[in-house]
Enzyme design. Structure first.
Site, PDB file in Angstrom:
ATOM      1  N   GLU A  12       2.348 147.818  42.665  1.00 13.34           N
ATOM      2  CA  GLU A  12       3.123 147.743  41.428  1.00 13.34           C
ATOM      3  C   GLU A  12       4.599 147.493  41.704  1.00 13.34           C
ATOM      4  OE1 GLU A  12       0.623 150.950  38.742  1.00 13.34           O
ATOM      5  OE2 GLU A  12       2.276 151.643  39.958  1.00 13.34           O
ATOM      6  N   GLY A  78      -5.246 154.623  31.863  1.00 14.38           N
ATOM      7  CA  GLY A  78      -6.521 154.436  31.182  1.00 14.38           C
ATOM      8  C   GLY A  78      -6.311 154.485  29.677  1.00 14.38           C
ATOM      9  N   ILE A 172      -9.252 160.097  35.118  1.00 12.59           N
ATOM     10  CA  ILE A 172     -10.222 160.261  34.023  1.00 12.59           C
ATOM     11  C   ILE A 172     -11.186 159.082  34.053  1.00 12.59           C
ATOM     12  CG2 ILE A 172     -10.535 160.607  31.540  1.00 12.59           C
ATOM     13  CD1 ILE A 172      -8.848 162.836  32.734  1.00 12.59           C
ATOM     14  N   MET A 193      -1.382 159.883  35.550  1.00 11.65           N
ATOM     15  CA  MET A 193      -1.248 161.045  36.428  1.00 11.65           C
ATOM     16  C   MET A 193       0.191 161.452  36.760  1.00 11.65           C
ATOM     17  SD  MET A 193      -4.421 160.057  38.998  1.00 11.65           S
ATOM     18  CE  MET A 193      -4.410 161.580  39.916  1.00 11.65           C
ATOM     19  N   GLU A 194       1.181 160.828  36.143  1.00 13.33           N
ATOM     20  CA  GLU A 194       2.570 161.129  36.558  1.00 13.33           C
ATOM     21  C   GLU A 194       3.581 161.310  35.419  1.00 13.33           C
ATOM     22  OE1 GLU A 194       1.102 158.159  37.553  1.00 13.33           O
ATOM     23  OE2 GLU A 194       0.308 158.799  39.484  1.00 13.33           O
ATOM     24  N   ASP A 217      -7.909 150.350  32.583  1.00 15.91           N
ATOM     25  CA  ASP A 217      -9.322 150.765  32.465  1.00 15.91           C
ATOM     26  C   ASP A 217      -9.510 151.557  31.188  1.00 15.91           C
ATOM     27  OD1 ASP A 217      -7.871 152.740  34.668  1.00 15.91           O
ATOM     28  OD2 ASP A 217      -9.032 153.820  33.179  1.00 15.91           O
TER      29      ASP A 217
HETATM   30  N1  SAH Z   1      -9.885 153.610  40.477  1.00 14.47           N
HETATM   31  C1  SAH Z   1      -8.625 153.601  41.123  1.00 14.47           C
HETATM   32  C2  SAH Z   1      -7.911 154.860  40.827  1.00 14.47           C
HETATM   33  C3  SAH Z   1      -6.471 154.670  40.530  1.00 14.47           C
HETATM   34  S1  SAH Z   1      -5.815 156.019  39.634  1.00 14.47           S
HETATM   35  C4  SAH Z   1      -8.816 153.377  42.592  1.00 14.47           C
HETATM   36  O1  SAH Z   1      -9.957 153.294  42.998  1.00 14.47           O
HETATM   37  O2  SAH Z   1      -7.855 153.247  43.330  1.00 14.47           O
HETATM   38  C5  SAH Z   1      -4.301 156.041  40.258  1.00 14.47           C
HETATM   39  C6  SAH Z   1      -3.174 155.589  39.406  1.00 14.47           C
HETATM   40  O3  SAH Z   1      -3.512 154.917  38.212  1.00 14.47           O
HETATM   41  C7  SAH Z   1      -2.366 156.771  39.040  1.00 14.47           C
HETATM   42  O4  SAH Z   1      -1.039 156.445  39.344  1.00 14.47           O
HETATM   43  C8  SAH Z   1      -2.597 156.973  37.539  1.00 14.47           C
HETATM   44  O5  SAH Z   1      -1.376 157.290  36.905  1.00 14.47           O
HETATM   45  C9  SAH Z   1      -3.134 155.649  37.046  1.00 14.47           C
HETATM   46  N2  SAH Z   1      -4.366 155.638  36.243  1.00 14.47           N
HETATM   47  C10 SAH Z   1      -4.980 154.504  35.850  1.00 14.47           C
HETATM   48  N3  SAH Z   1      -6.098 154.754  35.155  1.00 14.47           N
HETATM   49  C11 SAH Z   1      -6.211 156.110  35.087  1.00 14.47           C
HETATM   50  C12 SAH Z   1      -7.198 156.980  34.522  1.00 14.47           C
HETATM   51  N4  SAH Z   1      -8.279 156.517  33.892  1.00 14.47           N
HETATM   52  N5  SAH Z   1      -7.016 158.317  34.670  1.00 14.47           N
HETATM   53  C13 SAH Z   1      -5.932 158.797  35.330  1.00 14.47           C
HETATM   54  N6  SAH Z   1      -4.992 158.009  35.900  1.00 14.47           N
HETATM   55  C14 SAH Z   1      -5.110 156.672  35.790  1.00 14.47           C
END
Ligand code: SAH
Length: 250
Positions: A12, A78, A172, A193-194, A217
């Site tokens: 990013e 998400g 999630i 998550m932040e 997602d």
């Molecule tokens: N499926 C991905 C997971 C990434 S989640 C992988 O396999 O790598 C990590 C980052 O994406 C975090 O910084 C969070 O803030 C964000 N994020 C994106 N979708 C999210 C979701 N459904 N739940 C929580 N965090 C999510």
């Protein structure tokens, strides 16, 4: 304005770093902070890594050591509302830590001894972000991706939303978990998550902040398999486009 720009993932941040003029690097607390100019705005960019503690430590360092006056968090999230789709942009109006539960001592979601459950993002910054995002989706986004790429990621024309974002130390990826959060937090648009951790730090230091997320997602069992490719191909370019328009409104 000295803007602190936090991203959670390397993919990013890459484009932003490439645009930064006269970059100066400094490492502390296992993170590299890069300060430079982006279209007339002094910026310090940093990778927080994932999760609330990482984001809070990063925000604190930006404020205390680098003297930023405003913070923007950019990343992916998400979708948590029916009207919000993959490829849309969500700008936080307020943020809540969905995994905070010190009941029965404090109401669900309230940060103990602080008396706050939802942290409001700065209205002026958020309006400026919304204008940048709107111009980006109207003028830049349509030319960024091919029709094939759009359909590979099941994207429609992007929309910009403004509403509640919930953060927690949990990816999630379950419809049942998501439904529970939506029930507990009316008006919820996105989960990540932040953001709410940065929000708490900025609240405590009295610093204006904003959070902008590209939806990657649906926060359910069908979250894209190709998550990293989406971040690289779509989200990182969206972040770059929006931040560029934010710093150079022109
Ligand atoms: N499926 C991905 C997971 C990434 S989640 C992988 O396999 O790598 C990590 C980052 O994406 C975090 O910084 C969070 O803030 C964000 N994020 C994106 N979708 C999210 C979701 N459904 N739940 C929580 N965090 C999510």
């Amino acid at each position: 304005m000295h803007l602190g720009l936090i991203s959670a993932m390397e993919q990013e941040q890459t484009g932003l770093l490439a645009l930064l003029q006269s970059p100066r690097r400094e490492t502390c607390g296992m993170r590299e902070y890069v300060t430079g100019m982006l279209g007339g705005t002094r910026c310090t960019c940093v990778l927080s890594r994932w999760g609330k503690v990482a984001a809070a430590a990063t925000a604190t360092m930006l404020i205390e050591r680098f003297g930023v006056t405003h913070i923007l968090f950019t990343g992916v999230a998400g979708a948590a509302s029916r009207g919000v789709a993959v490829g849309d942009i969500v700008i936080a109006s307020s943020l809540v830590q969905h995994d905070m539960d010190a009941s029965p001592f404090f109401p669900r979601f309230e940060i103990p001894l602080l008396g706050v459950a939802q942290f409001a993002a700065d209205a002026t910054l958020s309006e400026r972000l919304a204008r940048a995002a709107q111009r980006f989706v109207e003028q830049d986004a349509p030319t960024l991706l091919s029709a094939d790429e759009r359909s590979a990621f099941s994207m429609r024309e992007a929309r910009v939303h403004h509403g509640i974002i919930a953060s927690g130390d949990q990816f999630i990826g379950s419809q049942a978990r998501l439904d529970m959060l939506r029930e507990q937090l009316p008006g919820l648009l996105a989960v990540e998550m932040e953001g709410a951790a940065v929000a708490q730090v900025c609240h405590e230091f009295g610093l204006p902040f904003g959070v902008v997320r590209t939806i990657s997602d649906d926060a359910n069992e069908h979250a894209p398999v190709d998550f990293m490719r989406f971040v690289e191909r779509v989200a990182s370019r969206y972040t770059l486009g929006i931040v560029t328009r934010f710093c150079m409104p022109g």
